[in-house]
Design an enzyme around this catalytic site. Structure first.
Site, mmCIF file in Angstrom:
data_model
loop_
_atom_site.group_PDB
_atom_site.id
_atom_site.type_symbol
_atom_site.label_atom_id
_atom_site.label_comp_id
_atom_site.label_asym_id
_atom_site.label_seq_id
_atom_site.Cartn_x
_atom_site.Cartn_y
_atom_site.Cartn_z
ATOM 1 C CG ASP A 71 -2.143 0.777 0.995
ATOM 2 O OD1 ASP A 71 -2.212 1.478 0.068
ATOM 3 O OD2 ASP A 71 -3.062 0.718 2.099
ATOM 4 C CG ASP A 145 -5.875 -5.496 1.572
ATOM 5 O OD1 ASP A 145 -6.614 -6.131 2.496
ATOM 6 O OD2 ASP A 145 -4.660 -4.713 2.511
ATOM 7 N N GLY A 184 -8.783 -14.341 5.632
ATOM 8 C CA GLY A 184 -9.418 -15.228 5.705
ATOM 9 C C GLY A 184 -10.816 -15.597 5.880
ATOM 10 C CG ASP A 205 -2.666 -7.166 8.910
ATOM 11 O OD1 ASP A 205 -3.559 -7.743 8.123
ATOM 12 O OD2 ASP A 205 -2.320 -5.980 8.638
HETATM 13 C C1 GLA Z 1 -3.955 -4.623 5.412
HETATM 14 C C2 GLA Z 1 -3.245 -5.947 4.947
HETATM 15 C C3 GLA Z 1 -1.763 -5.858 5.118
HETATM 16 C C4 GLA Z 1 -1.400 -4.484 4.567
HETATM 17 C C5 GLA Z 1 -2.123 -3.308 4.757
HETATM 18 C C6 GLA Z 1 -1.928 -1.857 3.832
HETATM 19 O O1 GLA Z 1 -3.831 -4.291 6.707
HETATM 20 O O2 GLA Z 1 -3.668 -7.098 5.525
HETATM 21 O O3 GLA Z 1 -0.932 -7.035 4.737
HETATM 22 O O4 GLA Z 1 -1.554 -4.704 2.994
HETATM 23 O O5 GLA Z 1 -3.657 -3.450 4.504
HETATM 24 O O6 GLA Z 1 -2.527 -1.045 4.264
#
Ligand code: GLA
Length: 379
Positions: A71, A145, A184, A205
């Protein structure tokens, strides 16, 4: 009911063979991703730095190929709706050319929603256009995402939303790895492959500590049937080298991810990696377990208190076996060969010590430090 219909659709789609998937990810993707270390501070210079490091520190030779921007690269759309990188990135085509010039591949990130998780411009309403832009830039990998998609779609729409982007990527004619990231939800491992995913996150995460890493890694038990060449469970990126775990904990991280046939995307600053962390990432015998062409995810063979044994069947008929100690004191951990279907004796090799340990009958025991792991091959 709508969710059930969505899942049925996904299951139907799964029946289709998808040659594009095995073409780009016959084994779990390996490389680097900017998020775990750089988060939103990432710049094009950091991406070039990662590519330089991978090309020269042994990682490229070990199989790490993807240099993935997460991101925070996104700028505004122009008058034609075409996505622009922000000022930290400038010319994406030039950046892709630089990474390709090192013999590596480049990845990018977006969301099916209007905004990414960090609040940057998402792809909503621009799926075909963004896929075409990525292909023109020379992008080889997309992490997609969910984030703000929950504001514009009900969650039962996930399979079709991901399928839409898969089709847009296919239509470009450029092979692009498709990485689903929706933490998930809705048992994505049951439908991720069917909507064109090469990998899909199975959890929330990761963070750089043993509690979260082991919570995520060990909860992959039971998900092994979804995995095979071209489509992988993704327990999130590696934290090795980010400094929040000790050596034995990072060895556990690498051992478990390799047994799980997980994507190996390092998430550290490769321009400053310590030799002992690099050595973990470069263990070719562990990587061979991850990249084994049979493409099977390890299953949990036994658990006794804090001691766990996991086994991954390999293409040559042997097994990679992980002996884990999740407890607070050193412990012997034993694998019973019978549990692997081995009734006579078997040769055991230690894949961290790079040493043949001899022939064993009945069982094999390793002394495993607190939060540590042994990785052996049994054949
Ligand atoms: C989510 C994803 C992370 C990352 C952030 C970026 O939390 O799960 O792996 O890509 O967004 O903002």
């Amino acid at each position: 009911m709508r969710y059930v219909a969505g899942v049925m659709l996904a299951l139907l789609l799964m029946a289709r063979t998808a040659p594009a998937q095995t073409q780009v990810a016959a084994t779990p993707p390996m490389g680097w991703n900017s998020w775990n270390h750089f988060e939103c501070k990432v710049t094009a210079a950091d991406v070039r730095g990662a590519a330089d490091a991978i090309a020269t520190n042994g990682m490229k030779d070990a199989g790490y190929l993807y240099v993935n921007i997460d991101d925070c690269w996104e700028g505004a759309r122009d008058a034609q709706g075409r996505i622009q990188p922000n000022e930290k990135f400038g010319d994406m085509k030039a950046l892709a050319g630089y990474v390709h010039g090192k013999g590596l591949k480049i990845g990018i990130y977006s969301s099916p929603g209007p905004k990414t998780c960090a609040g940057y411009e998402g792809t909503y309403g621009h799926e075909e256009q963004d896929a075409r832009t990525y292909a023109e830039w020379g992008i080889d990998y997309l992490k997609y995402d969910w984030c703000s998609a929950s504001r514009v779609y009900s969650s039962d729409k996930m399979p079709e939303v991901y399928e839409k982007m898969h089709r847009a990527l296919l239509a470009t004619g450029r092979p692009i790895v498709f990485s689903l990231c929706q933490y998930g939800l809705h048992r994505v491992w049951r439908w991720g492959a069917g909507v064109g995913g090469n990998l899909w996150r199975t959890t929330d995460d990761i963070s750089d500590n043993y509690v979260q890493m082991s919570w995520i890694g060990f909860q992959q038990a039971g998900l092994e049937s979804s995995v095979g060449p071209g489509h992988w469970n993704d327990p999130d990126m590696l934290e090795i080298g980010n400094g929040g775990m000790n050596h034995d904990e990072y060895v556990t991280h690498m051992t478990l991810w390799c047994l799980l046939a997980a994507p190996l995307l390092t998430g550290n600053d490769l321009t400053k990696v310590k030799p002992e962390d690099l050595a973990i990432l470069l263990n070719k015998e562990a990587i061979a377990v991850d990249q084994d062409p049979k493409g099977v995810q390890a299953h949990r063979v036994s658990a006794e208190g804090p001691m766990e044994v996991w086994a991954k069947p390999l293409a040559d008929g042997g097994f990679a076996v992980g002996l884990f100690n999740r407890g607070g004191a050193p412990n012997p951990v034993t694998v019973r060969l019978e549990d692997l279907g081995i009734h006579g004796s078997a040769a055991v090799r230690d894949l961290w010590q790079h040493k043949d340990l001899g022939s064993f009958r009945g069982e094999f025991t390793a002394q495993v430090p607190t939060h540590g792991a042994a990785l052996i091959k049994v054949k």
